[in-house]
Design a protein around this motif. Structure first.
Motif, PDB file in Angstrom:
ATOM      1  N   ILE A   8     -40.364  -4.398  13.904  1.00 39.22           N
ATOM      2  CA  ILE A   8     -38.982  -4.461  13.423  1.00 39.22           C
ATOM      3  C   ILE A   8     -38.142  -5.329  14.362  1.00 39.22           C
ATOM      4  N   CYS A   9     -38.299  -5.147  15.663  1.00 37.23           N
ATOM      5  CA  CYS A   9     -37.555  -5.965  16.633  1.00 37.23           C
ATOM      6  C   CYS A   9     -37.892  -7.445  16.450  1.00 37.23           C
ATOM      7  N   ASN A  10     -39.168  -7.742  16.243  1.00 37.84           N
ATOM      8  CA  ASN A  10     -39.577  -9.133  16.034  1.00 37.84           C
ATOM      9  C   ASN A  10     -38.949  -9.694  14.763  1.00 37.84           C
ATOM     10  N   LYS A  11     -38.923  -8.916  13.710  1.00 39.93           N
ATOM     11  CA  LYS A  11     -38.345  -9.368  12.438  1.00 39.93           C
ATOM     12  C   LYS A  11     -36.842  -9.580  12.564  1.00 39.93           C
ATOM     13  N   LEU A  12     -36.166  -8.688  13.293  1.00 38.62           N
ATOM     14  CA  LEU A  12     -34.722  -8.803  13.478  1.00 38.62           C
ATOM     15  C   LEU A  12     -34.363  -9.912  14.471  1.00 38.62           C
ATOM     16  N   THR A  30     -17.885 -10.955   4.451  1.00 36.59           N
ATOM     17  CA  THR A  30     -18.423 -12.230   3.985  1.00 36.59           C
ATOM     18  C   THR A  30     -19.738 -12.574   4.675  1.00 36.59           C
ATOM     19  N   LYS A  31     -20.056 -11.883   5.757  1.00 35.46           N
ATOM     20  CA  LYS A  31     -21.297 -12.139   6.493  1.00 35.46           C
ATOM     21  C   LYS A  31     -22.350 -11.113   6.119  1.00 35.46           C
ATOM     22  N   ARG A  32     -23.568 -11.590   5.944  1.00 41.99           N
ATOM     23  CA  ARG A  32     -24.693 -10.726   5.614  1.00 41.99           C
ATOM     24  C   ARG A  32     -25.112  -9.929   6.852  1.00 41.99           C
ATOM     25  N   SER A  33     -25.440  -8.673   6.656  1.00 39.47           N
ATOM     26  CA  SER A  33     -25.875  -7.819   7.754  1.00 39.47           C
ATOM     27  C   SER A  33     -27.159  -8.368   8.379  1.00 39.47           C
ATOM     28  N   ARG A  34     -27.251  -8.274   9.683  1.00 43.24           N
ATOM     29  CA  ARG A  34     -28.462  -8.711  10.377  1.00 43.24           C
ATOM     30  C   ARG A  34     -29.650  -7.819  10.018  1.00 43.24           C
ATOM     31  N   PHE A  35     -29.373  -6.636   9.468  1.00 49.58           N
ATOM     32  CA  PHE A  35     -30.427  -5.705   9.091  1.00 49.58           C
ATOM     33  C   PHE A  35     -30.900  -5.906   7.650  1.00 49.58           C
ATOM     34  N   ALA A  36     -30.288  -6.827   6.926  1.00 51.97           N
ATOM     35  CA  ALA A  36     -30.618  -7.060   5.520  1.00 51.97           C
ATOM     36  C   ALA A  36     -32.041  -7.578   5.330  1.00 51.97           C
ATOM     37  N   VAL A  37     -32.659  -8.095   6.376  1.00 50.12           N
ATOM     38  CA  VAL A  37     -34.027  -8.628   6.275  1.00 50.12           C
ATOM     39  C   VAL A  37     -35.073  -7.516   6.232  1.00 50.12           C
ATOM     40  N   LEU A  38     -34.662  -6.281   6.547  1.00 48.42           N
ATOM     41  CA  LEU A  38     -35.608  -5.169   6.595  1.00 48.42           C
ATOM     42  C   LEU A  38     -35.809  -4.557   5.214  1.00 48.42           C
ATOM     43  N   SER A  39     -37.032  -4.093   4.973  1.00 49.80           N
ATOM     44  CA  SER A  39     -37.329  -3.373   3.736  1.00 49.80           C
ATOM     45  C   SER A  39     -36.786  -1.943   3.852  1.00 49.80           C
ATOM     46  N   LEU A  40     -36.773  -1.240   2.735  1.00 51.26           N
ATOM     47  CA  LEU A  40     -36.327   0.154   2.738  1.00 51.26           C
ATOM     48  C   LEU A  40     -37.172   0.983   3.702  1.00 51.26           C
ATOM     49  N   GLU A  41     -38.479   0.774   3.690  1.00 54.43           N
ATOM     50  CA  GLU A  41     -39.375   1.529   4.577  1.00 54.43           C
ATOM     51  C   GLU A  41     -39.079   1.215   6.044  1.00 54.43           C
ATOM     52  N   GLU A  42     -38.763  -0.047   6.351  1.00 53.46           N
ATOM     53  CA  GLU A  42     -38.433  -0.418   7.726  1.00 53.46           C
ATOM     54  C   GLU A  42     -37.097   0.198   8.144  1.00 53.46           C
ATOM     55  N   GLU A  44     -35.862   3.044   7.017  1.00 56.31           N
ATOM     56  CA  GLU A  44     -36.131   4.474   7.235  1.00 56.31           C
ATOM     57  C   GLU A  44     -36.855   4.700   8.549  1.00 56.31           C
ATOM     58  N   PHE A  45     -37.835   3.856   8.855  1.00 50.78           N
ATOM     59  CA  PHE A  45     -38.568   3.963  10.113  1.00 50.78           C
ATOM     60  C   PHE A  45     -37.608   3.795  11.289  1.00 50.78           C
TER      61      PHE A  45
END
Length: 54
Positions: A8-12, A30-42, A44-45
């Protein structure tokens, strides 16, 4: 692929438990969340991991 805190850290591109996130004084919808790249499972994890390690 198994979900891990490191994956997750690598993806973020940052460590959400160590790195400060600077948002300024207010939210900017207007800015997309930096966490938007994570899946629902990520998401939750990550929430479970943070709650267990604070």
């Amino acid at each position: 692929m198994k979900i891990t805190y490191d994956s997750i850290c690598n993806k973020l591109g940052f460590d959400p438990m160590k790195d400060k996130i600077k948002n300024g004084n207010s939210e900017d919808d207007t800015k997309r969340s930096r966490f938007a790249v994570l899946s629902l499972e990520e998401h939750e994890f990550l929430i479970d991991y943070i709650l267990k390690h604070i």
